[in-house]
Write a protein that holds these residues in place. Structure first.
Motif, PDB file in Angstrom:
ATOM      1  N   ASP A   1       0.825  -1.207   0.000  1.00 38.88           N
ATOM      2  CA  ASP A   1       0.000   0.000   0.000  1.00 38.88           C
ATOM      3  C   ASP A   1       0.862   1.262   0.000  1.00 38.88           C
ATOM      4  OD1 ASP A   1      -2.240  -1.580   0.035  1.00 38.88           O
ATOM      5  OD2 ASP A   1      -2.578  -1.397   2.204  1.00 38.88           O
ATOM      6  N   ALA A   2       1.931   1.249   0.799  1.00 39.85           N
ATOM      7  CA  ALA A   2       2.813   2.413   0.861  1.00 39.85           C
ATOM      8  C   ALA A   2       3.570   2.602  -0.452  1.00 39.85           C
ATOM      9  CB  ALA A   2       3.790   2.269   2.022  1.00 39.85           C
ATOM     10  N   TYR A   3       3.928   1.488  -1.092  1.00 37.54           N
ATOM     11  CA  TYR A   3       4.669   1.562  -2.357  1.00 37.54           C
ATOM     12  C   TYR A   3       3.812   2.169  -3.465  1.00 37.54           C
ATOM     13  CZ  TYR A   3       7.625   0.078  -6.259  1.00 37.54           C
ATOM     14  OH  TYR A   3       8.418   0.061  -7.376  1.00 37.54           O
ATOM     15  N   VAL A   4       2.523   1.913  -3.433  1.00 37.40           N
ATOM     16  CA  VAL A   4       1.619   2.483  -4.438  1.00 37.40           C
ATOM     17  C   VAL A   4       1.629   4.003  -4.347  1.00 37.40           C
ATOM     18  CG1 VAL A   4      -0.817   2.686  -5.082  1.00 37.40           C
ATOM     19  CG2 VAL A   4       0.171   0.451  -4.612  1.00 37.40           C
ATOM     20  N   ARG A   5       1.700   4.537  -3.134  1.00 39.98           N
ATOM     21  CA  ARG A   5       1.664   5.988  -2.951  1.00 39.98           C
ATOM     22  C   ARG A   5       3.022   6.658  -2.997  1.00 39.98           C
ATOM     23  NH1 ARG A   5      -2.541   7.042   1.838  1.00 39.98           N
ATOM     24  NH2 ARG A   5      -4.434   6.657   0.669  1.00 39.98           N
ATOM     25  N   TRP A   6       4.064   5.971  -2.519  1.00 36.94           N
ATOM     26  CA  TRP A   6       5.351   6.651  -2.331  1.00 36.94           C
ATOM     27  C   TRP A   6       6.477   5.744  -2.821  1.00 36.94           C
ATOM     28  CZ3 TRP A   6       6.997   8.720   3.149  1.00 36.94           C
ATOM     29  CH2 TRP A   6       8.003   9.681   3.000  1.00 36.94           C
ATOM     30  N   ARG A   7       6.595   5.613  -4.117  1.00 37.55           N
ATOM     31  CA  ARG A   7       7.583   4.720  -4.719  1.00 37.55           C
ATOM     32  C   ARG A   7       9.022   5.203  -4.539  1.00 37.55           C
ATOM     33  NH1 ARG A   7       5.109   1.245  -8.750  1.00 37.55           N
ATOM     34  NH2 ARG A   7       2.913   1.777  -8.858  1.00 37.55           N
ATOM     35  N   THR A   8       9.218   6.490  -4.317  1.00 38.11           N
ATOM     36  CA  THR A   8      10.575   7.033  -4.252  1.00 38.11           C
ATOM     37  C   THR A   8      11.221   6.884  -2.881  1.00 38.11           C
ATOM     38  OG1 THR A   8       9.693   9.232  -3.728  1.00 38.11           O
ATOM     39  CG2 THR A   8      10.117   8.717  -6.058  1.00 38.11           C
ATOM     40  N   ASN A   9      10.463   6.497  -1.870  1.00 37.58           N
ATOM     41  CA  ASN A   9      11.033   6.304  -0.536  1.00 37.58           C
ATOM     42  C   ASN A   9      11.948   5.090  -0.573  1.00 37.58           C
ATOM     43  OD1 ASN A   9      11.434   5.392   2.181  1.00 37.58           O
ATOM     44  ND2 ASN A   9       9.714   6.676   2.799  1.00 37.58           N
ATOM     45  N   PRO A  10      13.236   5.257  -0.203  1.00 29.94           N
ATOM     46  CA  PRO A  10      14.179   4.139  -0.327  1.00 29.94           C
ATOM     47  C   PRO A  10      13.831   2.954   0.569  1.00 29.94           C
ATOM     48  CG  PRO A  10      15.292   6.138   0.466  1.00 29.94           C
ATOM     49  CD  PRO A  10      13.885   6.492   0.223  1.00 29.94           C
TER      50      PRO A  10
END
Length: 189
Positions: free
Chosen positions: A88-97
């Motif tokens: 779920d977090a990856y869908v919204r914030w792909r650039t977070n390492p």
């Protein structure tokens, strides 16, 4: 007419600002995330959803909740449960390492949650602190320190505001008395 419009303006301003989310609420929300108090954080998030908050800020706070839950589950080797939050977090914030690393690490595997063995916990007895211990406040993290400092600052600001309101009220009362006296003197002439 001016009085009615002024009262209407003050009323609408109070309604707008009373329902908005303060910085202290978001600080408290992030404090709950750091302390892994997810139910309290979810309660605050639902409060944010009902109040007037920018949609992007709300999504950021919700994503932070997902990351914190995912990290907590990941640290307890609950990979299958953690992957749902990372996804779920990856869908919204792909650039977070961190999200990107965890997502790529977990996405290509067959995931399962490992059993967590609970060790018996020794219960601490509550005892009254000694006189010397009453002088100290024990803080476990920087978040506690910031929370305590902001609490004292808010109390100090409230005291100053009360003094200013008291002085302003006294000046207003004196001016009102002066106007009444001038009106009485004008009527007598």
């Amino acid at each position: 007419m001016k009085k009615i419009s002024l009262i209407f303006l003050l009323f609408t301003a109070s309604v707008i600002f009373a329902d908005s989310v303060s910085e202290e609420d978001t600080f408290l929300y992030r404090y709950h995330l750091r302390e892994k108090k997810f139910t309290e954080a979810e309660d605050l998030l639902s409060k944010f959803q009902t109040s007037k908050i920018d949609q992007t800020k709300l999504e950021l706070l919700e994503t932070e909740l997902w990351i914190a839950k995912g990290e907590d589950l990941y640290s307890r080797k609950q990979f299958k449960s953690a992957f749902r939050f990372y996804n779920d977090a990856y869908v919204r914030w792909r650039t977070n390492p961190l999200i990107k690393d965890r997502y790529t690490e977990l996405s290509g595997k067959i995931l399962h949650d490992e059993e967590f063995v609970k060790l018996p916990i020794k219960l601490k007895t509550n005892r009254q602190p000694d006189e010397k211990e009453k002088e100290f406040i024990y803080l476990t993290s920087n978040a506690d320190i910031y929370f305590l400092m902001n609490h004292f600052r808010l109390e100090e600001l409230e005291k100053k505001a009360n003094i200013i309101y008291g002085i302003g009220g006294a000046i207003f009362a004196i001016l009102l008395i002066q106007v009444i006296i001038n009106l009485i003197l004008l009527i007598r002439k």
